[in-house]
Design a protein around this motif. Sequence first.
Motif: not given
Length: 109
Positions: A20-21, A23-25, A27-31
Amino acid sequence: MRAEGKSIREIARLTGHSRNTVRRYLRGEFSPEKGTRKSRGSKLDPFKPFLQERLQEGIYNARCYSNFYKKRDTVGRTIPILKDYVKDFRPPKQVPAVLRYETKLGEYA
């Protein structure tokens, strides 16, 4: 790694992050940068000058200070906060001197 054709599962295994982490990276949702926290002061900060005056007088009992807080009906009445603050200023305990009393065998009896 994704551009190189690696799957999300493989990227997760190589980096040690969960899928999940990863995937967030992607998608650009996680800095990746960590945010900085604001340092907040202690509840005792407004009363430290008063406490320092009392410590100079030689009052090291945290219960005395808690009674002061109760009279003022202020925040920070908890004993552990006071104890932790006062503990650093207490003088070290002195071990009482012991005078040994020794006699010859059978003399004391």
